[in-house]
Design a protein around this motif. Structure first.
Motif, PDB file in Angstrom:
ATOM      1  N   ARG A  44      72.258  34.884  18.348  1.00 22.34           N
ATOM      2  CA  ARG A  44      72.017  35.845  19.422  1.00 22.34           C
ATOM      3  C   ARG A  44      70.560  36.265  19.390  1.00 22.34           C
ATOM      4  NH1 ARG A  44      71.862  41.100  17.442  1.00 22.34           N
ATOM      5  NH2 ARG A  44      72.596  41.354  15.301  1.00 22.34           N
TER       6      ARG A  44
ATOM      7  N   ALA B 264      67.620  38.946  19.860  1.00 21.12           N
ATOM      8  CA  ALA B 264      67.456  40.396  19.717  1.00 21.12           C
ATOM      9  C   ALA B 264      65.978  40.738  19.794  1.00 21.12           C
ATOM     10  CB  ALA B 264      68.034  40.867  18.381  1.00 21.12           C
TER      11      ALA B 264
ATOM     12  N   LYS C 285      62.533  45.652  18.284  1.00 19.75           N
ATOM     13  CA  LYS C 285      63.113  46.971  18.036  1.00 19.75           C
ATOM     14  C   LYS C 285      63.594  47.568  19.337  1.00 19.75           C
ATOM     15  CE  LYS C 285      58.461  49.007  17.910  1.00 19.75           C
ATOM     16  NZ  LYS C 285      57.488  49.752  17.076  1.00 19.75           N
ATOM     17  N   VAL C 286      64.538  48.479  19.224  1.00 22.61           N
ATOM     18  CA  VAL C 286      65.112  49.188  20.359  1.00 22.61           C
ATOM     19  C   VAL C 286      65.054  50.679  20.050  1.00 22.61           C
ATOM     20  CG1 VAL C 286      67.160  49.533  21.789  1.00 22.61           C
ATOM     21  CG2 VAL C 286      66.667  47.264  20.871  1.00 22.61           C
TER      22      VAL C 286
ATOM     23  N   GLN D 206      62.972  48.447  24.851  1.00 19.47           N
ATOM     24  CA  GLN D 206      62.978  47.342  23.897  1.00 19.47           C
ATOM     25  C   GLN D 206      61.558  46.828  23.718  1.00 19.47           C
ATOM     26  OE1 GLN D 206      65.631  44.366  25.437  1.00 19.47           O
ATOM     27  NE2 GLN D 206      67.474  45.441  24.794  1.00 19.47           N
TER      28      GLN D 206
ATOM     29  N   MET E 188      60.536  38.259  19.771  1.00 14.71           N
ATOM     30  CA  MET E 188      61.987  38.128  19.872  1.00 14.71           C
ATOM     31  C   MET E 188      62.518  37.449  18.618  1.00 14.71           C
ATOM     32  SD  MET E 188      62.576  39.607  22.691  1.00 14.71           S
ATOM     33  CE  MET E 188      64.313  39.215  22.910  1.00 14.71           C
ATOM     34  N   ARG E 189      63.695  37.837  18.220  1.00 20.12           N
ATOM     35  CA  ARG E 189      64.322  37.263  17.026  1.00 20.12           C
ATOM     36  C   ARG E 189      65.650  36.632  17.399  1.00 20.12           C
ATOM     37  NH1 ARG E 189      63.044  41.771  12.284  1.00 20.12           N
ATOM     38  NH2 ARG E 189      60.772  41.597  12.433  1.00 20.12           N
TER      39      ARG E 189
END
Length: 211
Positions: A35, A37, A40-41, A167, A172-173
């Protein structure tokens, strides 16, 4: 006297084939589901209560660091700053007057001490009012994607009540669960692996990943 000398025999010559040893290059591909992610959020919220007057963002928009995200009605906060500044100016005048009288010996030290304490308290009140005015505005803490607008314009909000979710998509990870034996090899010999991600929603696009 002649005698018999044993015949000399030639050493046996053995021929061998030599070859340079080389690592065998083998390629195996394993496919895993992961997925995506963001780095950070964060959920942004006001630290003071008030009515949301400006909320110029919507889901999916990008905002640069420092851009306006939301602002409360600041009239009351601005009035509080003006009142605090007036009170500080009066305290400063009184302190200067008390200092001059003390220098002339015409005022008691107690009056000067009280004037100094009043000025210090007025300074604290002013700085607190200025800080509350600043907290009535939310700006983007980094280059961000607006993931979700939680609040609505013109509603009353309270401290720490989420207003907008941002975000950080500067990096991106891809989160993947690997079998332990592959994870162990990747940790010790990561250079032997090539990680590539494909995305169902972007046919033909591949991204090379760093472990």
């Amino acid at each position: 006297e002649g005698g018999a000398r044993p015949a000399e025999t030639d050493p046996k010559v053995v021929t061998v084939d030599l070859a340079r040893a080389a690592r065998a290059e083998t390629t195996r591909m394993r496919v895993f589901v992961g997925r995506v992610a963001p780095l950070k959020v964060v959920d942004l919220a006001f630290q003071v209560s008030g009515q949301i007057l400006e909320l110029p963002v919507s889901d999916g928009q990008t905002r640069q660091q420092g851009a306006l995200i939301a602002r409360l009605d600041t009239v009351d906060f601005e009035l509080a700053v003006e009142q605090a500044r007036t009170a500080y100016d009066l305290a400063e005048i009184e302190f200067n007057r008390a200092s001059q009288l003390a220098d002339r010996g015409a005022a008691a030290q107690a009056r000067l001490d009280q004037a100094q304490a009043n000025r210090a308290q007025a300074d604290i009140t002013l700085r607190e009012a200025e800080r509350r005015l600043e907290q009535a505005t939310i700006t983007a803490p980094f280059d961000a994607l607006v993931a979700r607008v939680i609040a609505e314009p013109f509603i009353n909000t309270t401290p720490n009540q989420p207003v907008v979710r941002l975000q950080d998509v500067s990096e991106m990870r891809v989160i993947v669960s690997l079998p332990e034996e592959i994870a162990a090899l990747a940790r010790t010999d990561g250079e032997s692996f090539v990680f590539t991600a494909t995305f169902p929603a972007a046919s033909g696009y591949e991204a090379t990943l760093a472990l």
